[in-house]
Design an enzyme around this catalytic site. Structure first.
Site, PDB file in Angstrom:
ATOM      1  N   ARG A 160       0.854  -1.185   0.000  1.00 52.95           N
ATOM      2  CA  ARG A 160       0.000   0.000   0.000  1.00 52.95           C
ATOM      3  C   ARG A 160       0.890   1.235   0.000  1.00 52.95           C
ATOM      4  O   ARG A 160       1.941   1.272   0.640  1.00 52.95           O
ATOM      5  CB  ARG A 160      -0.951   0.002   1.204  1.00 52.95           C
ATOM      6  CG  ARG A 160      -2.145  -0.935   1.053  1.00 52.95           C
ATOM      7  CD  ARG A 160      -3.062  -0.474  -0.091  1.00 52.95           C
ATOM      8  NE  ARG A 160      -4.208  -1.367  -0.295  1.00 52.95           N
ATOM      9  CZ  ARG A 160      -4.243  -2.345  -1.185  1.00 52.95           C
ATOM     10  NH1 ARG A 160      -3.176  -2.580  -1.934  1.00 52.95           N
ATOM     11  NH2 ARG A 160      -5.322  -3.086  -1.337  1.00 52.95           N
ATOM     12  N   GLU A 217      -4.620   7.757  -4.563  1.00 52.04           N
ATOM     13  CA  GLU A 217      -4.825   7.275  -5.924  1.00 52.04           C
ATOM     14  C   GLU A 217      -6.134   7.811  -6.487  1.00 52.04           C
ATOM     15  O   GLU A 217      -7.128   7.876  -5.766  1.00 52.04           O
ATOM     16  CB  GLU A 217      -4.816   5.742  -5.945  1.00 52.04           C
ATOM     17  CG  GLU A 217      -3.467   5.163  -5.518  1.00 52.04           C
ATOM     18  CD  GLU A 217      -3.443   3.632  -5.521  1.00 52.04           C
ATOM     19  OE1 GLU A 217      -4.485   3.010  -5.827  1.00 52.04           O
ATOM     20  OE2 GLU A 217      -2.388   3.072  -5.213  1.00 52.04           O
ATOM     21  N   HIS A 239      -1.645   0.932 -10.184  1.00 52.45           N
ATOM     22  CA  HIS A 239      -2.262  -0.089  -9.329  1.00 52.45           C
ATOM     23  C   HIS A 239      -2.827  -1.237 -10.175  1.00 52.45           C
ATOM     24  O   HIS A 239      -3.937  -1.720  -9.944  1.00 52.45           O
ATOM     25  CB  HIS A 239      -3.366   0.538  -8.469  1.00 52.45           C
ATOM     26  CG  HIS A 239      -3.618  -0.237  -7.197  1.00 52.45           C
ATOM     27  ND1 HIS A 239      -3.970   0.364  -6.012  1.00 52.45           N
ATOM     28  CD2 HIS A 239      -3.568  -1.566  -6.926  1.00 52.45           C
ATOM     29  CE1 HIS A 239      -4.143  -0.551  -5.067  1.00 52.45           C
ATOM     30  NE2 HIS A 239      -3.896  -1.724  -5.611  1.00 52.45           N
TER      31      HIS A 239
END
Length: 352
Positions: free
Chosen positions: A265, A294, A313
């Site tokens: 993360r 994000e 991601h």
């Protein structure tokens, strides 16, 4: 879950292909699966559990969707991947007992829902941890190799059509690699790196025996070993305990030119400190699949640094992901129906 049900009414709250709906009910006949496809957004790509953002429901469809959610013993997915919708569903449905979350790091979504202690005690939340281990570990190894083999320099010289003198590249087989976190992803990263001949140091808060890991240190003692690492791979979830664990202080202690890879993360790394370390050369290369916020802000310096690889991601995305989550869900449903404990239960104190 203190009592074992004889059947489970499962309402599908996230896009699910028909063939996987069939797989679930065929493998566990004690599931009553409710899936109304017209109430769910279409997927744009594999494992697109949020679905097309342009999708909307009419007021009548929304009412029907919420009616179904409120009839469930189990939710397959967080409705609309929205913590507020999860909070509404939990509050409105006193018989809800279990929510299967599509994300491996779904604890953060549960935390964001702001549920009461009573609701957290009543409802079990499970994540898809383990499903993504293989793809993420491959990205981590790719990042380590990219740093060792000076990918930014190769790309720059190719773009400039520059044929220079030769230079020495790093050998992963001769590297010491620090893996922050030895959960499912970290263990798979360690296994792959060990197979390549690397010396792997891992972090864990408790004694563990992980194949491929030569040394284990407590997270409080990272400073004692970080200076030996040629590469650092972050696989940790985002919790209060891991926030900015890879801190400015630790980044000041790294071996000059170290590679940093993050498949955990974004909040685990102090992003501002990492940016500075990339700019001054303490960190030679970073392959980042996750970020503190994000999407990554367009103004972030990370976009334009030549020694950074930005991945949106997407490293975990794999065509088999949806099926693996469905299979994990079936195994957990069978465990619950048989009175056993399901896998990947969210810790509702640390939320991972």
């Amino acid at each position: 879950m203190t009592d074992s049900p004889t059947r489970l009414r499962v309402v599908v709250a996230t896009p699910l292909p028909e063939e996987l709906a069939t797989l679930i009910t065929e493998r566990e006949p004690r599931i009553d699966l409710v899936r109304e496809a017209d109430l769910l957004p279409p997927m744009r790509f594999a494992a697109d559990f949020a679905g097309d953002p342009s999708f909307t429901r009419t007021p009548e469809q929304q009412a029907r969707f919420e009616e179904l959610l409120d009839s469930a013993d189990v939710l397959y997915g967080i409705p609309d991947v929205n913590p507020a919708a999860l909070a509404r569903s939990v509050a409105a449905n006193p018989k809800l007992r279990w929510v299967q979350i599509m994300a491996a790091g779904g604890g953060g979504q549960v935390k964001a829902a702001g549920l009461t202690e009573a609701d957290l005690a009543r409802v079990t939340f499970t994540t898809s941890a383990g499903v993504h281990g293989g793809p993420l570990a491959e990205f981590a190894v790719f990042g380590v190799f990219a740093g060792a083999k000076t990918l930014p320099r190769l790309q720059k010289q190719q773009a400039e059509h520059a044929w220079t003198d030769r230079w020495e590249m790093g050998q992963v087989s001769e590297q010491t690699i620090l893996v922050l976190g030895l959960g499912g992803i970290g263990a798979e990263v360690a296994r792959k790196l060990d197979a390549l001949g690397a010396h792997v140091i891992g972090t864990s808060r408790r004694p563990v025996d992980v194949p491929g890991v030569s040394e284990i240190v407590h997270p409080d003692n990272i400073a004692d070993v970080i200076g030996r690492a040629d590469s650092i791979v972050v696989t940790l979830p985002g919790t209060a305990a891991t926030e900015k664990m890879l801190s400015a202080d630790l980044l000041a202690r790294v071996k000059p030119g170290v590679t940093v890879v993050n498949v955990g993360r974004g909040t685990v790394i102090d992003e501002d400190a990492l940016t500075v370390a990339l700019q001054d050369g303490r960190v030679g290369f970073a392959a980042l699949d996750v970020f503190a916020a994000e999407p990554l802000d367009a103004s972030s310096a990370l976009w334009d640094l030549p020694n950074v690889l930005v991945s949106p991601h997407t490293a975990a995305l794999n065509a088999a992901e949806e099926r693996r989550i469905a299979e994990l869900f079936v195994a957990n449903a069978t465990a619950i129906l048989d009175g056993s404990t399901p896998k990947n239960v969210v810790d509702t104190v640390q939320f991972y």
